[in-house]
Design an enzyme around this catalytic site. Structure first.
Site, PDB file in Angstrom:
ATOM      1  N   LYS A  20       7.352   1.768  11.145  1.00 47.07           N
ATOM      2  CA  LYS A  20       8.097   0.592  10.665  1.00 47.07           C
ATOM      3  C   LYS A  20       9.580   0.641  11.050  1.00 47.07           C
ATOM      4  O   LYS A  20      10.288  -0.350  10.857  1.00 47.07           O
ATOM      5  CB  LYS A  20       7.996   0.519   9.135  1.00 47.07           C
ATOM      6  CG  LYS A  20       6.570   0.608   8.578  1.00 47.07           C
ATOM      7  CD  LYS A  20       6.094  -0.708   8.110  1.00 47.07           C
ATOM      8  CE  LYS A  20       4.721  -0.699   7.498  1.00 47.07           C
ATOM      9  NZ  LYS A  20       4.691  -0.497   6.068  1.00 47.07           N
ATOM     10  N   GLY A  76       3.025  -8.836   1.964  1.00 44.12           N
ATOM     11  CA  GLY A  76       2.120  -9.087   0.839  1.00 44.12           C
ATOM     12  C   GLY A  76       2.481 -10.356   0.092  1.00 44.12           C
ATOM     13  O   GLY A  76       2.006 -10.580  -1.023  1.00 44.12           O
ATOM     14  N   SER A 107       0.803  -1.218   0.000  1.00 50.02           N
ATOM     15  CA  SER A 107       0.000   0.000   0.000  1.00 50.02           C
ATOM     16  C   SER A 107       0.841   1.275   0.000  1.00 50.02           C
ATOM     17  O   SER A 107       0.352   2.324  -0.415  1.00 50.02           O
ATOM     18  CB  SER A 107      -0.931  -0.010   1.217  1.00 50.02           C
ATOM     19  OG  SER A 107      -0.180  -0.160   2.409  1.00 50.02           O
ATOM     20  N   LYS A 135      10.547  -7.861   4.761  1.00 55.22           N
ATOM     21  CA  LYS A 135       9.499  -7.663   3.768  1.00 55.22           C
ATOM     22  C   LYS A 135       8.722  -8.960   3.576  1.00 55.22           C
ATOM     23  O   LYS A 135       9.144 -10.002   4.032  1.00 55.22           O
ATOM     24  CB  LYS A 135      10.118  -7.259   2.417  1.00 55.22           C
ATOM     25  CG  LYS A 135      10.713  -5.866   2.443  1.00 55.22           C
ATOM     26  CD  LYS A 135      11.213  -5.423   1.074  1.00 55.22           C
ATOM     27  CE  LYS A 135      10.257  -5.684  -0.043  1.00 55.22           C
ATOM     28  NZ  LYS A 135       8.905  -5.137   0.173  1.00 55.22           N
ATOM     29  N   GLU A 159      10.362  -9.540  -5.019  1.00 54.02           N
ATOM     30  CA  GLU A 159      10.861  -8.226  -4.569  1.00 54.02           C
ATOM     31  C   GLU A 159      12.368  -8.266  -4.351  1.00 54.02           C
ATOM     32  O   GLU A 159      13.086  -7.316  -4.686  1.00 54.02           O
ATOM     33  CB  GLU A 159      10.153  -7.820  -3.275  1.00 54.02           C
ATOM     34  CG  GLU A 159       8.691  -7.484  -3.500  1.00 54.02           C
ATOM     35  CD  GLU A 159       7.917  -7.233  -2.206  1.00 54.02           C
ATOM     36  OE1 GLU A 159       6.951  -6.474  -2.242  1.00 54.02           O
ATOM     37  OE2 GLU A 159       8.294  -7.805  -1.162  1.00 54.02           O
TER      38      GLU A 159
HETATM   39  C1  5RP Z   1       4.968  -7.105   0.147  1.00 54.98           C
HETATM   40  C2  5RP Z   1       5.812  -6.250   1.015  1.00 54.98           C
HETATM   41  C3  5RP Z   1       5.291  -4.893   1.334  1.00 54.98           C
HETATM   42  O1  5RP Z   1       6.133  -3.951   0.746  1.00 54.98           O
HETATM   43  C4  5RP Z   1       5.251  -4.717   2.830  1.00 54.98           C
HETATM   44  O2  5RP Z   1       4.398  -5.717   3.376  1.00 54.98           O
HETATM   45  C5  5RP Z   1       4.728  -3.339   3.234  1.00 54.98           C
HETATM   46  O3  5RP Z   1       3.392  -3.214   2.836  1.00 54.98           O
HETATM   47  P1  5RP Z   1       2.561  -1.869   3.108  1.00 54.98           P
HETATM   48  O4  5RP Z   1       3.271  -0.769   2.368  1.00 54.98           O
HETATM   49  O5  5RP Z   1       1.189  -2.185   2.560  1.00 54.98           O
HETATM   50  O6  5RP Z   1       2.542  -1.637   4.601  1.00 54.98           O
HETATM   51  O7  5RP Z   1       6.878  -6.612   1.437  1.00 54.98           O
HETATM   52  O8  5RP Z   1       5.477  -8.397   0.051  1.00 54.98           O
END
Ligand code: 5RP
Length: 230
Positions: free
Chosen positions: A128, A104, A34, A101, A110
């Site tokens: 974070k 998602g 997001s 990470k 990534e």
């Molecule tokens: C996906 C990731 C995302 O970048 C991570 O979970 C952060 O997500 P968000 O910006 O929605 O908090 O690693 O695999």
């Protein structure tokens, strides 16, 4: 997209600020989540408003769909193996710029994209940024190897939990057709050592600890701080 959080505005600030890093002619890795979604949307505005021209390499189906909807021209690592820049979100970043990470479930692609880039930038809100990593480490697992991987993670002191779907019975399936196990190690004192140990487990496709962050765009209440690796 998984976000309606109290930090939504900070995520937007960080994400949009990093879109200024993209220049004409670049090839750019586009992360998932997001926060970096704001980067991709802002890049779409720059394509329309400034005639910005660049190519994107998406890290997931989500990033690909958003990039297409935003008017970003796409390429692949096969065509462009070296990227000028990769921008992505994070679940946690520690004081030494180790990153977790995979919230998602996209961390394998990534990491491939981030490691293909000359410069890797993370966009995040300040919740974070922590002294030491505590977030459960996402581990992408070959389904055939699930029970072995769970046992090996327990042997390393982790508490593995198979990630389950929200609107689907059973496990989350990644864009690569695998499972994700979230392994809680409590406070991670030595991320480098844990990275090496996780890589040695048969059936682990990739874990979510990253050690190649160049610059953090961190949204605070009073603006976006840029923290560079020294
Ligand atoms: C996906 C990731 C995302 O970048 C991570 O979970 C952060 O997500 P968000 O910006 O929605 O908090 O690693 O695999």
């Amino acid at each position: 997209m998984k976000d309606a959080s109290a930090n939504a505005n900070a995520k937007r600030l960080a994400g949009e600020a990093a879109a200024d890093l993209v220049k004409n002619g670049m090839v750019v890795g586009l992360g998932t989540g997001s926060t970096v979604a704001w980067t991709i949307k802002r890049l779409g505005e720059r394509i329309n408003g400034e005639e910005l021209e660049f190519l994107g390499v998406p890290t997931s189906f989500q990033a690909e769909s958003l990039a297409i909807a935003s008017g970003v021209s796409l390429t692949t690592l096969n065509v462009h193996p070296i990227l000028d820049l990769a921008i992505d979100g994070a679940d946690q970043v520690d004081a030494n710029l180790f990153v977790i990470k995979g919230g998602g479930a996209a961390h394998t692609r990534e990491k491939v994209v981030a490691c293909s880039a000359r410069r890797f930038v993370i966009v995040a809100d300040e919740s974070k940024h922590v002294e030491k990593l505590t977030w459960p480490v996402p581990v992408e697992v070959l389904p055939f190897a699930l029970r072995l991987v769970e046992r090996k993670l327990r042997n390393l002191g982790g508490e593995p939990v198979l990630r389950l779907g929200k609107m689907k019975d059973g496990p989350v399936i990644t864009d690569n057709g695998n499972f994700v196990v979230d392994a809680n190690f409590g406070t991670i004192e030595d991320p480098e050592e844990l990275m090496a140990l996780l890589c040695r487990i048969p059936g682990v496709l990739e874990h979510g600890i990253f050690d190649n962050l160049d610059e953090l765009y961190l949204a605070r209440e009073d603006g976006v701080e840029r923290i560079k690796r020294t």
